[in-house]
Enzyme design. Structure first.
Site, PDB file in Angstrom:
ATOM      1  N   HIS A   1       0.718  -1.101   0.021  1.00  0.00           N
ATOM      2  CA  HIS A   1      -0.061  -0.002  -0.106  1.00  0.00           C
ATOM      3  C   HIS A   1       0.995   1.303   0.035  1.00  0.00           C
ATOM      4  O   HIS A   1       2.017   1.182   0.062  1.00  0.00           O
ATOM      5  CB  HIS A   1      -1.086   0.099   1.224  1.00  0.00           C
TER       6      HIS A   1
ATOM      7  N   ARG B   1      -3.658  -4.822   7.036  1.00  0.00           N
ATOM      8  CA  ARG B   1      -4.630  -5.464   7.753  1.00  0.00           C
ATOM      9  C   ARG B   1      -6.099  -4.573   7.802  1.00  0.00           C
ATOM     10  O   ARG B   1      -6.991  -5.059   7.893  1.00  0.00           O
ATOM     11  CB  ARG B   1      -4.260  -5.722   8.891  1.00  0.00           C
TER      12      ARG B   1
ATOM     13  N   SER C   1      -2.233   0.219   6.886  1.00  0.00           N
ATOM     14  CA  SER C   1      -1.729  -0.912   7.342  1.00  0.00           C
ATOM     15  C   SER C   1      -2.496  -2.277   6.371  1.00  0.00           C
ATOM     16  O   SER C   1      -3.679  -1.927   5.821  1.00  0.00           O
ATOM     17  CB  SER C   1      -2.202  -1.603   8.709  1.00  0.00           C
TER      18      SER C   1
ATOM     19  N   VAL D   1       2.461   6.431   7.424  1.00  0.00           N
ATOM     20  CA  VAL D   1       1.765   6.979   6.485  1.00  0.00           C
ATOM     21  C   VAL D   1       0.162   6.896   7.101  1.00  0.00           C
ATOM     22  O   VAL D   1      -0.041   5.830   7.307  1.00  0.00           O
ATOM     23  CB  VAL D   1       2.048   6.469   5.181  1.00  0.00           C
TER      24      VAL D   1
ATOM     25  N   HIS E   1       3.985   1.488   2.024  1.00  0.00           N
ATOM     26  CA  HIS E   1       5.278   0.503   1.437  1.00  0.00           C
ATOM     27  C   HIS E   1       6.125   1.420   0.404  1.00  0.00           C
ATOM     28  O   HIS E   1       7.128   1.480   0.447  1.00  0.00           O
ATOM     29  CB  HIS E   1       4.985  -0.657   0.866  1.00  0.00           C
TER      30      HIS E   1
ATOM     31  N   ASP F   1       5.695   0.319  13.037  1.00  0.00           N
ATOM     32  CA  ASP F   1       6.014  -1.081  13.894  1.00  0.00           C
ATOM     33  C   ASP F   1       7.389  -0.476  14.578  1.00  0.00           C
ATOM     34  O   ASP F   1       8.494  -1.109  14.352  1.00  0.00           O
ATOM     35  CB  ASP F   1       6.439  -2.086  13.005  1.00  0.00           C
TER      36      ASP F   1
HETATM   37  O1  PAF Z   1       7.166  -5.218   8.783  1.00  0.00           O
HETATM   38  C1  PAF Z   1       7.014  -6.295   8.101  1.00  0.00           C
HETATM   39  O2  PAF Z   1       6.315  -6.310   7.082  1.00  0.00           O
HETATM   40  C2  PAF Z   1       7.575  -7.726   8.550  1.00  0.00           C
HETATM   41  O3  PAF Z   1       7.620  -7.885  10.036  1.00  0.00           O
HETATM   42  C3  PAF Z   1       9.144  -7.662   7.939  1.00  0.00           C
HETATM   43  C4  PAF Z   1      10.040  -6.718   8.608  1.00  0.00           C
HETATM   44  C5  PAF Z   1       8.902  -7.646   6.424  1.00  0.00           C
HETATM   45  C6  PAF Z   1       9.730  -8.962   8.312  1.00  0.00           C
HETATM   46  O4  PAF Z   1       8.921 -10.026   7.760  1.00  0.00           O
END
Ligand code: PAF
Length: 282
Positions: free
Chosen positions: A33, A190, A188, A179, A36, A149
């Site tokens: 999304h 999710r 997210s 974001v 990323h 995270d």
């Molecule tokens: O944040 C994430 O998407 C995951 O925890 C990661 C860092 C890609 C590890 O699998």
């Protein structure tokens, strides 16, 4: 953009990219999304070439978590990455990452304790293990992670420091601010699980956090502010609150009162079966 799914071609692809400049890695579990893509854009500013890993890592999901239903859309993800000028997509399957006799785990104590570490036992061992492997596989000069995270980022930095990782160096593990949707909900993968009604109600999470932080800054004790936040989330339609705590931003240790060291408010709460997390500076 090269899409690589096995280790040998990955090594050649990484060698070729590194021969003509620096390489930044954005580790992801796919279902990309805007959050990323913001990481990808920051990676492009940090290095000559960008590699993105797409791997839904089974080791970081508990037995009752959403591994099976976690969204998978490799083709669409690759189209998005291609449009962003990414040079390499590393998308191994589970056996390429963890062969049958795979036996090693990376465990980071301290920063993994509390918050998601308590609510999701083994989660950060799974994250540290796969990220350590991704770093060794891709050998990036820089790696970028979302600050949504925050505890994960703290775990990864501590792992890199403790294991004296060379690529990337700890200072080149970069956090990118969360974001948010226009109403403030953190992006997210999710969020896709939320019904329209739950999506509307979910705004109580960032709104409640901002109100709690304002109250803390005005002198409300941390315990009272976080207790009110929990009650407000339940009143807004959340079914439960895993945690709402103020912790040290670096060590992730609990703090009893605000001091000199930077602190953050961390929350995980469930709405309509979906677990949302967020954190903000206090
Ligand atoms: O944040 C994430 O998407 C995951 O925890 C990661 C860092 C890609 C590890 O699998």
């Amino acid at each position: 953009m090269q899409i690589v799914q096995q280790l040998d071609p990955l090594r050649s692809a990484v060698d070729a990219l590194k021969a003509s400049g620096t390489l930044a890695l954005v580790p992801t579990m796919g279902a990309l999304h805007e959050g990323h893509l913001t990481l990808v854009r920051a990676a492009r500013a940090a290095a000559t070439h960008v590699a993105v890993s797409i791997f839904v890592n089974p080791r970081q999901f508990g037995p009752k978590e959403d591994l099976a239903r976690y969204p998978r859309q490799l083709e669409r993800d690759c189209e998005l990455l291609e449009a962003e000028g990414v040079g390499l997509a590393w998308a191994p399957d589970v056996t390429a990452m963890y062969p049958e006799d795979y036996a090693t785990s990376v465990s980071v104590t301290g920063v993994s304790d509390g918050l998601c570490g308590d609510m999701r036992p083994g989660h950060f061992d799974g994250v540290a293990t796969v990220v350590c492997k991704l770093f060794n596989q891709v050998r990036p000069d820089a790696a970028l992670f979302g600050e949504k995270d925050w505890q994960q980022l703290a775990v990864i930095r501590r792992m890199a420091r403790d294991l004296d990782l060379v690529l990337p160096r700890t200072e080149a593990i970069l956090g990118v601010p969360t974001v948010r949707e226009s109403d403030g909900l953190a992006l997210s993968s999710r969020n896709a699980y939320l019904s329209a009604g739950d999506r509307k109600a979910a705004v109580a999470l960032p709104d409640g956090m901002k109100a709690a932080i304002a109250a803390i800054r005005a002198g409300t004790p941390l315990a009272a502010a976080t207790a009110k936040l929990k009650a407000d989330l339940i009143a807004a339609g959340f079914s439960s609150v895993d945690y709402a705590e103020v912790r040290d931003a670096v060590s992730i240790a609990p703090v009893a009162a605000l001091g000199e060291a930077p602190a953050r408010l961390f929350v995980a709460a469930r709405i309509g079966g979906t677990r949302l997390i967020d954190n903000m500076p206090v």
